[in-house]
Design a protein around this motif. Structure first.
Motif: not given
Length: 602
Positions: A143-169
């Motif tokens: 119900p709060l979302d109904v009255v929050w008139e200028d509620q931001p939208a969830p982010s649409d930023a792209p995902a990106f890779l974490q290279d295995e040289s940093l992840a180790g696996q």
């Protein structure tokens, strides 16, 4: 016209509840992934009340409302939330369900959003409310979302890779290990909804949540080694699709609930009750799946850093330590002149981190607290609260950076001269230091948990009849969440998750005892530490100790040398010798001269 006052927002929400024939509603700081830090679209408690802390919840009835926070936010909630509209309650001493039961009429219906709470919370709250003749019901849409008139939208930023040289696996190796776990347990699949677990398992990162490099999405990992990744398809670039391969099926994020209800009938699905919202359990069971409670299988391996991750962590700590040292040198010159306030200090520290190279984000909002503001452990400076760093005062700065090879978190407390610190300040600082040293030096047997170590950091404060209200240590991710479970050092009991988690080699923790005098000053000393094996002559069994990861000078002006033992003085001098050796090649000129002086033996 948008609602500008918190009174107007509270009134609008009450009208929406009345329209739905509901008598109350519960508003947590949470999102669909049970995140600690949430995206702007999920900052419902902030919008409703003005509270800017990272933990808390509120309950509102037709004629009363209360906000519930823990001891970290006692001062902050009173400064930010209107006491005419909201009662202030402290957890765990005050129970939200008890408060609702005591203040709601018999037969009242209190709503909650099942996408923002765990099933365990909902079940416990329902039992307590039933004792008062009050019913807990699911809201059909928030119900709060109904009255929050200028509620931001969830982010649409792209995902990106974490290279295995940093992840180790590789992600494939991680997914194979989870598939083996599922088969060993005879589970068909597991739902993984914690955003940092999703990021770790797929070796991806994102920018959907401030300070935590994650992408808004869910995973269902299957026993055959395949994964269904529920994410907005536009957020997945081609290189990510190619790297993950055909074993990872990308499905629309908005089809997640439908899939839970339709794809798993008759199957046994593992779900983490502490990291998954109630709605996930309900959707699975509505579709004929059988759920079993089990800890997210990514949590523990994510917490136990591999050699590659540790190499990255040490590199990022060195880079970060040089940046913080440059800042502290600048502060030592400018603050005594009266030229620095909390906001400008935080901005300068950010600039120092950016200048050191490859900073992706801060790991949290910098806590920049001068004098009485430093007495709020999770203080967040803004234009209204901003204070000058006055001569002859205490300044506390808790900050961290997000780098591709590591996540940092450090607190330093400094004396802004030119005079000498009062005896009380030096006494409290030295007791905090003694506790920090005691934890850093401790050796402990395999099987020890964080609750068993917590007293080490508090003992010298307790002997003076004082304490601090927050935990002593939290886990830290690898270019992930700055607060990472399952491990934690803190007081046992009181619902403090993680204190009973056995500690394993490779886990990273913070070491951050503190002391806070309301209206006067705050003190905290924080380094990151890694659990490592220790060899002891004649030892029986496996023993661990801590490798210190953070290297930045600690302000010796605040130390009462007479309170330190010979062993503590040795620790201090050894630590600062390492600081000098590690950071001197990274500094030059006046900053190097400052470092050399700051690292002189006590």
């Amino acid at each position: 016209m948008l609602m500008q006052t918190h009174e107007a927002r509270l009134d609008a929400l009450r009208k929406e509840l009345k329209r739905r024939e509901l008598d109350g509603f519960v508003v947590p700081i949470s999102d669909e992934y049970m995140s600690e830090y949430v995206g702007a679209y999920a900052q419902r408690l902030l919008w409703l009340t003005g509270f800017e802390g990272s933990a808390g919840s509120a309950a509102l009835l037709a004629d009363k409302a209360a906000i519930f926070v823990d001891g970290r936010y006692t001062g902050q909630v009173r400064a930010q939330v209107d006491g005419k509209l909201w009662e202030y309650k402290s957890v765990p001493a005050d129970s939200m369900a008890e408060w609702i039961g005591q203040n709601a009429a018999k037969g009242a219906k209190i709503a909650y959003d099942p996408w923002l709470h765990t099933r365990g919370w909902a079940q416990a709250a329902a039992r307590t409310l039933a004792e008062y003749g009050v019913e807990l019901v699911e809201a059909q849409g928030n119900p709060l979302d109904v009255v929050w008139e200028d509620q931001p939208a969830p982010s649409d930023a792209p995902a990106f890779l974490q290279d295995e040289s940093l992840a180790g696996q590789s992600s494939a190796e991680k997914r194979a290990a989870i598939a083996e776990w599922l088969k060993a347990k005879n589970y068909d699949a597991t739902v993984i909804s914690a955003l940092d677990s999703v990021a770790w398992l797929l070796n991806i990162r994102g920018s959907d949540v401030s300070h935590t490099p994650v992408a808004l999405s869910y995973i269902v990992a299957n026993a055959d080694g395949t994964v269904d990744w529920f994410i907005a398809p536009d957020k997945v670039p081609d290189d990510v699709v190619h790297k993950l391969g055909n074993a990872v099926r990308i499905r629309p994020r908005d089809s997640f609930e439908t899939a839970l209800k339709s794809d798993y009938s008759g199957k046994l699905i593992a779900v983490d009750p502490d990291r998954t919202v109630a709605a996930v359990f309900q959707a699975l069971e509505a579709g004929g799946a059988q759920t079993v409670k089990a800890m997210d299988p990514a949590v523990l391996p994510k917490a136990i850093k591999n050699d590659v991750e540790m190499a990255g962590q040490r590199a990022s700590q060195k880079r970060d330590g040089a940046a913080v040292s440059r800042f502290l040198h600048w502060l030592s010159v400018e603050a005594p002149k009266g030229n620095v306030d909390e906001l400008s200090a935080a901005a300068k520290l950010h600039d120092c981190r950016k200048a050191c190279g490859d900073l992706r984000d801060l790991s949290f909002d910098t806590i920049s607290g001068s004098g009485p503001n430093g007495a709020n452990p999770h203080y967040r400076v803004n234009e209204e609260t901003n204070r000058q760093l006055e001569p002859n005062s205490v300044y506390l700065v808790d900050s961290g950076g997000q780098y591709p090879d590591g996540t940092t978190d450090i607190t330093r407390t400094v004396w802004v001269g030119p005079g000498e610190p009062p005896a009380e300040v030096k006494d409290r600082f030295t007791r905090v230091l003694k506790g920090h040293i005691a934890l850093d030096r401790q050796v402990f047997p395999a099987g020890t948990n964080g609750g068993q170590l917590d007293t080490l950091a508090r003992q010298f404060l307790w002997m003076a009849g004082v304490d601090y209200g927050h935990g002593t240590g939290h886990g830290v991710g690898s270019f992930l969440a700055v607060h990472e479970g399952p491990q934690r050092i803190g007081k046992s009991g009181g619902g403090q998750a993680g204190t009973d988690q056995v500690l394993f080699e490779g886990m990273i923790l913070s070491n951050e005892p503190g002391y806070y005098k309301p209206g006067a000053f705050g003190i905290r000393i924080e380094n990151l530490i890694r659990i490592e094996q220790r060899q002891i002559d004649g030892m029986e069994g496996t023993y661990f100790g801590f490798e210190t990861l953070t290297f930045v000078p600690i302000d010796k002006t605040l130390v009462d040398r007479a309170l330190l033992t010979a062993e503590e003085l040795e620790w201090w001098n050894n630590y600062h010798s390492k600081v000098r050796n590690l950071l001197a090649p990274e500094l030059e000129g006046d900053a190097l001269a400052w470092l050399e002086e700051a690292c002189q033996p006590l």
